[in-house]
Design a protein around this motif. Structure first.
Motif, PDB file in Angstrom:
ATOM      1  N   TYR A   1       0.840  -1.191   0.000  1.00 20.15           N
ATOM      2  CA  TYR A   1       0.000   0.000   0.000  1.00 20.15           C
ATOM      3  C   TYR A   1       0.881   1.249   0.000  1.00 20.15           C
ATOM      4  O   TYR A   1       1.954   1.265   0.594  1.00 20.15           O
TER       5      TYR A   1
ATOM      6  N   TYR B   1       0.448   5.411   0.902  1.00 18.77           N
ATOM      7  CA  TYR B   1      -0.304   6.548   1.389  1.00 18.77           C
ATOM      8  C   TYR B   1       0.611   7.768   1.347  1.00 18.77           C
ATOM      9  O   TYR B   1       1.836   7.638   1.354  1.00 18.77           O
TER      10      TYR B   1
ATOM     11  N   ARG C   1       0.738  -4.964   4.237  1.00 21.86           N
ATOM     12  CA  ARG C   1      -0.241  -5.531   5.171  1.00 21.86           C
ATOM     13  C   ARG C   1      -0.987  -6.673   4.521  1.00 21.86           C
ATOM     14  O   ARG C   1      -1.049  -6.797   3.301  1.00 21.86           O
ATOM     15  N   VAL C   2      -1.602  -7.496   5.379  1.00 21.07           N
ATOM     16  CA  VAL C   2      -2.179  -8.743   4.905  1.00 21.07           C
ATOM     17  C   VAL C   2      -3.596  -8.569   4.367  1.00 21.07           C
ATOM     18  O   VAL C   2      -3.881  -8.863   3.223  1.00 21.07           O
TER      19      VAL C   2
ATOM     20  N   SER D   1      -7.760  -6.623   4.601  1.00 16.04           N
ATOM     21  CA  SER D   1      -8.456  -5.351   4.732  1.00 16.04           C
ATOM     22  C   SER D   1      -8.690  -4.986   6.174  1.00 16.04           C
ATOM     23  O   SER D   1      -8.841  -3.827   6.506  1.00 16.04           O
ATOM     24  N   GLY D   2      -8.732  -5.985   7.064  1.00 15.49           N
ATOM     25  CA  GLY D   2      -9.030  -5.675   8.457  1.00 15.49           C
ATOM     26  C   GLY D   2      -7.827  -5.353   9.299  1.00 15.49           C
ATOM     27  O   GLY D   2      -7.971  -4.995  10.462  1.00 15.49           O
ATOM     28  N   SER D   3      -6.654  -5.486   8.765  1.00 17.42           N
ATOM     29  CA  SER D   3      -5.468  -5.339   9.600  1.00 17.42           C
ATOM     30  C   SER D   3      -5.002  -3.887   9.682  1.00 17.42           C
ATOM     31  O   SER D   3      -5.352  -3.057   8.851  1.00 17.42           O
ATOM     32  N   ARG D   4      -4.216  -3.640  10.692  1.00 17.43           N
ATOM     33  CA  ARG D   4      -3.722  -2.298  10.959  1.00 17.43           C
ATOM     34  C   ARG D   4      -2.738  -1.860   9.885  1.00 17.43           C
ATOM     35  O   ARG D   4      -2.140  -2.677   9.188  1.00 17.43           O
ATOM     36  N   LEU D   5      -2.552  -0.550   9.778  1.00 14.15           N
ATOM     37  CA  LEU D   5      -1.492   0.011   8.946  1.00 14.15           C
ATOM     38  C   LEU D   5      -0.307   0.315   9.845  1.00 14.15           C
ATOM     39  O   LEU D   5      -0.456   0.993  10.858  1.00 14.15           O
TER      40      LEU D   5
ATOM     41  N   PHE E   1       2.929   2.299   9.937  1.00 17.29           N
ATOM     42  CA  PHE E   1       3.644   3.367   9.244  1.00 17.29           C
ATOM     43  C   PHE E   1       5.097   3.393   9.694  1.00 17.29           C
ATOM     44  O   PHE E   1       5.394   3.292  10.876  1.00 17.29           O
ATOM     45  N   GLY E   2       6.006   3.565   8.730  1.00 14.97           N
ATOM     46  CA  GLY E   2       7.404   3.805   9.039  1.00 14.97           C
ATOM     47  C   GLY E   2       7.666   5.301   9.016  1.00 14.97           C
ATOM     48  O   GLY E   2       6.776   6.098   9.322  1.00 14.97           O
TER      49      GLY E   2
ATOM     50  N   TYR F   1      -5.335   6.173  15.295  1.00 10.71           N
ATOM     51  CA  TYR F   1      -3.889   6.291  15.268  1.00 10.71           C
ATOM     52  C   TYR F   1      -3.467   7.545  16.022  1.00 10.71           C
ATOM     53  O   TYR F   1      -4.181   8.554  16.024  1.00 10.71           O
TER      54      TYR F   1
ATOM     55  N   PRO G   1       2.168   7.877  11.874  1.00 11.82           N
ATOM     56  CA  PRO G   1       1.067   7.476  12.760  1.00 11.82           C
ATOM     57  C   PRO G   1       1.319   6.107  13.389  1.00 11.82           C
ATOM     58  O   PRO G   1       1.850   5.216  12.738  1.00 11.82           O
TER      59      PRO G   1
ATOM     60  N   PHE H   1      -0.557   2.913  15.423  1.00  8.50           N
ATOM     61  CA  PHE H   1      -1.860   2.272  15.608  1.00  8.50           C
ATOM     62  C   PHE H   1      -2.213   2.164  17.081  1.00  8.50           C
ATOM     63  O   PHE H   1      -1.417   1.652  17.881  1.00  8.50           O
TER      64      PHE H   1
ATOM     65  N   GLN I   1      -8.496  -0.847  16.878  1.00 11.58           N
ATOM     66  CA  GLN I   1      -9.462  -0.927  15.793  1.00 11.58           C
ATOM     67  C   GLN I   1     -10.768  -1.518  16.318  1.00 11.58           C
ATOM     68  O   GLN I   1     -10.761  -2.408  17.177  1.00 11.58           O
TER      69      GLN I   1
ATOM     70  N   THR J   1     -14.414  -3.869   6.050  1.00 16.45           N
ATOM     71  CA  THR J   1     -13.778  -5.173   6.226  1.00 16.45           C
ATOM     72  C   THR J   1     -14.626  -6.225   5.556  1.00 16.45           C
ATOM     73  O   THR J   1     -15.781  -6.434   5.919  1.00 16.45           O
TER      74      THR J   1
ATOM     75  N   GLY K   1     -11.995  -8.832   0.697  1.00 16.85           N
ATOM     76  CA  GLY K   1     -10.993  -8.199  -0.152  1.00 16.85           C
ATOM     77  C   GLY K   1      -9.957  -7.447   0.657  1.00 16.85           C
ATOM     78  O   GLY K   1      -9.921  -7.524   1.878  1.00 16.85           O
ATOM     79  N   SER K   2      -9.110  -6.727  -0.025  1.00 14.81           N
ATOM     80  CA  SER K   2      -8.122  -5.885   0.637  1.00 14.81           C
ATOM     81  C   SER K   2      -8.512  -4.444   0.404  1.00 14.81           C
ATOM     82  O   SER K   2      -8.418  -3.944  -0.708  1.00 14.81           O
ATOM     83  N   ARG K   3      -8.979  -3.797   1.437  1.00 15.00           N
ATOM     84  CA  ARG K   3      -9.550  -2.469   1.294  1.00 15.00           C
ATOM     85  C   ARG K   3      -8.671  -1.397   1.889  1.00 15.00           C
ATOM     86  O   ARG K   3      -8.012  -1.594   2.890  1.00 15.00           O
TER      87      ARG K   3
ATOM     88  N   GLN L   1      -7.924   2.193   3.841  1.00  9.19           N
ATOM     89  CA  GLN L   1      -8.488   2.941   4.960  1.00  9.19           C
ATOM     90  C   GLN L   1      -8.520   4.412   4.574  1.00  9.19           C
ATOM     91  O   GLN L   1      -7.577   4.934   3.991  1.00  9.19           O
TER      92      GLN L   1
END
Lengths: 110, 114
Positions: A34, A36, A91-92, A94-98, A100-101, B35, B43, B45, B48, B96, B99-101, B103
């Motif tokens: 991803y 951003y 990331r794995v 859609s429900g997982s956290r982002l 950020f580095g 975040y 940011p 986390f 959630q 959720t 798929g891979s959505r 944010q």
């Protein structure tokens, strides 16, 4: 989630293509890449994501190497408004956290 | 514009006080993430919520808590504020499913603790 490595900063001339690299050598087969960006003091903005194939949308193109260990975000015609911090995230689902580095500070110069 | 709104925009609190930040998700989204972004950093986390249940938590103490309501709006509560809690607090909504959505982030709430 796999760790990513990005250059701290980059410069680009207005109107030229901006190519932002990202290394993710420990990426797993089911992890997406991803991108951003965050313009100063605003919330991060989604740009694009991909799994294996190259992707393109109205904002940018994403090129993922065949071994998936690195990728490049391409802004085809950078403008001053593209000056921002760009984050590459793996990331794995859609429900997982982002995670950020530090991101890459891209500065587009007139 | 992402359709995600946050309130208030800015807030100043005193150490030891409690604060509640609010987030309205994008229509159709069932997941909200919070975040914390300290100055000059990416940011981090916090947690959630998915369908009103906590669905993952970062490395934040229990004095950071949250709620998600049936309309998928959300609150972040922080008790016993410390100076290090000064940061930009961001919420992000997503859908959720299988798929891979992506944010979608709101503009954030800037919290200053004095």
């Amino acid at each position: 989630d796999a760790k990513t490595t990005q250059p701290t900063s980059m410069d680009c001339a207005e109107g030229r293509a901006a190519n932002l690299p990202c290394n993710h050598s420990t990426i797993s087969g089911n992890e997406y890449v991803y991108w951003y960006r965050q313009i100063h003091s605003q919330g991060p903005q989604y740009i694009i994501h991909g799994l294996k194939n190259n992707e393109t949308n109205e904002m940018a193109s994403l090129i993922i190497t065949e071994d998936r260990k690195s990728s490049t975000l391409i802004l085809p015609h950078a403008t001053l408004r593209d000056t921002a911090v760009y984050y590459c995230i793996v990331r794995v689902t859609s429900g997982s956290r982002l995670t950020f580095g530090e991101g890459t500070q891209l500065t587009v110069n007139p | 514009e992402t359709g995600v709104t946050q309130s208030p925009t800015h807030l100043i609190k005193t150490r030891g006080q409690q604060v509640t930040l609010r987030c309205s998700s994008q229509s159709g989204h069932n997941t909200v993430s919070w975040y914390q972004q300290a100055l000059g950093q990416g940011p981090q986390f916090i947690f959630q919520y998915y369908r009103e249940e906590e669905n993952g938590r970062g490395n934040f103490p229990p004095r950071f808590s949250g709620l998600q309501f049936p309309n998928y709006s959300s609150e972040l509560n922080v008790n016993a504020l410390e100076l290090d809690d000064s940061a930009l607090y961001l919420c992000a909504s997503s859908l959720t499913d299988r798929g891979s959505r992506e944010q979608y982030f709101g503009p954030g709430t800037r919290l200053t603790v004095t």
